[in-house]
Design an enzyme around this catalytic site. Structure first.
Site, PDB file in Angstrom:
ATOM      1  N   ASP A  19       0.813  -1.217   0.000  1.00 48.18           N
ATOM      2  CA  ASP A  19       0.000   0.000   0.000  1.00 48.18           C
ATOM      3  C   ASP A  19       0.850   1.273   0.000  1.00 48.18           C
ATOM      4  O   ASP A  19       2.011   1.259   0.425  1.00 48.18           O
ATOM      5  CB  ASP A  19      -0.918   0.012   1.226  1.00 48.18           C
ATOM      6  CG  ASP A  19      -1.909  -1.137   1.223  1.00 48.18           C
ATOM      7  OD1 ASP A  19      -2.231  -1.640   0.138  1.00 48.18           O
ATOM      8  OD2 ASP A  19      -2.353  -1.538   2.322  1.00 48.18           O
ATOM      9  N   LYS A  20       0.239   2.350  -0.417  1.00 45.12           N
ATOM     10  CA  LYS A  20       0.910   3.652  -0.504  1.00 45.12           C
ATOM     11  C   LYS A  20       1.648   4.006   0.782  1.00 45.12           C
ATOM     12  O   LYS A  20       2.797   4.444   0.743  1.00 45.12           O
ATOM     13  CB  LYS A  20      -0.125   4.738  -0.824  1.00 45.12           C
ATOM     14  CG  LYS A  20       0.419   6.160  -0.773  1.00 45.12           C
ATOM     15  CD  LYS A  20      -0.687   7.179  -1.006  1.00 45.12           C
ATOM     16  CE  LYS A  20      -0.161   8.603  -0.877  1.00 45.12           C
ATOM     17  NZ  LYS A  20      -1.233   9.615  -1.056  1.00 45.12           N
TER      18      LYS A  20
END
Length: 314
Positions: A135-136
């Site tokens: 994820d970011k």
């Protein structure tokens, strides 16, 4: 241009061309081989055949495996923390805030854009060679294939569940023991941007063990058996131990009791999920040797752990 020649083994006699190629050139995916057959880039004794045509064995195969551009994204000069690189593999330490792949709202400034700047040849690979995502706002180790053969190998290892992926996560609550969560994950029935445990979801298995316990938090080491989107975050929330800083799955922020001013400030300022991909192990696509990398915690997460430890002394 990469021309590969090979003779069809007698034991493959009677098989279709596409089936023979899948056996003979297993470094490439079946879909890529099918594409090359349809494009006329496979010749059998100098003749272009269809994928369904059967072979007698002993034929000479000539495969034009020249890579083609498959992406249409801009290369951008974005710094990369490269942990390891050779002719077939890249291991990246991804920082928080870096989106892995372009999508609506993030067409630029992603890891893909950075990779295309680092090595323009990655433009010929699906997703610039990226075979899994984090994820970011998750940090840590991420693998990138540099050739089609490596890409096919890594995808196969992921499907076989033979790749080691371990994470360190700081969760809310005082865990008493490690365990496993074996619950299917699918789209949230109301919020399409989130995932949730649901009976009609895809299989998802997460194993975790205790690393360190604090007064009201626990640092755990998580090992993934499957790789669903947001898997660790969804599973930990499902068992009522959401990740610190997770603004999607963590619920409303609540300051824990017995919290000194330094810890209160550290928790308020930690605006991402406390999740780090700490270990990655795989079979090297070219040599077949097992390789493993570990990456220390980023400064923000290490600072939070230090403050938690100091709070215990008060």
């Amino acid at each position: 241009m990469t021309i590969i020649t090979a003779r069809v083994p007698e034991e493959l006699a009677g098989m279709r061309l596409d089936q023979c190629l899948a056996e003979m050139f297993s470094d490439y995916s079946r879909s890529k081989l099918q594409t090359w057959i349809k494009a006329g880039r496979v010749q059998v004794n100098g003749v272009v055949l269809k994928g369904r045509d059967k072979l007698d064995g002993g034929e000479e195969i000539e495969l034009d495996a020249e890579a083609e551009a498959v992406l249409d994204y801009d290369a951008e000069d974005i710094p990369l923390d490269i942990i390891y690189e050779d002719n077939s593999l890249l291991i990246i330490n991804k920082p928080a805030g870096l989106v892995v792949h372009p999508a609506v709202g993030n067409w630029n400034g992603t890891l893909v854009n950075a990779l295309l700047n680092h090595d323009p040849e990655l433009n010929t690979l699906p997703r610039a060679g990226i075979v899994h995502r984090i994820d970011k706002d998750t940090t840590g180790l991420l693998m990138v294939a540099k050739t089609l053969q490596a890409h096919n190998s890594l995808v196969g290892q992921l499907q076989d569940r033979s790749i080691t992926r371990e994470y360190l996560a700081l969760v809310k609550g005082w865990m008493t023991a490690g365990g496993s969560v074996d619950e299917p994950i699918g789209r949230h029935p109301v919020d399409r941007k989130r995932n949730a445990v649901r009976r009609d979801g895809k299989e998802a298995v997460t194993h975790y063990r205790l690393e360190r316990r604090f007064k009201r938090h626990t640092l755990i080491r998580v090992k993934l058996e499957t790789g669903r989107t947001h898997q660790i975050r969804v599973h930990m929330t499902h068992i009522n131990y959401p990740l610190v800083g997770d603004q999607v799955y963590g619920g409303r922020f609540q300051m824990p009791a017995d919290c000194n001013p330094a810890l209160a400030d550290a928790l308020r300022s930690f605006k991402r999920q406390a999740l780090h991909a700490v270990k990655l192990g795989l079979e090297h696509p070219e040599t077949g040797e097992y390789c493993e990398w570990e990456q220390a915690l980023p400064d923000d997460m290490q600072h939070l752990l230090n403050v938690l430890a100091e709070n215990e002394l008060d």
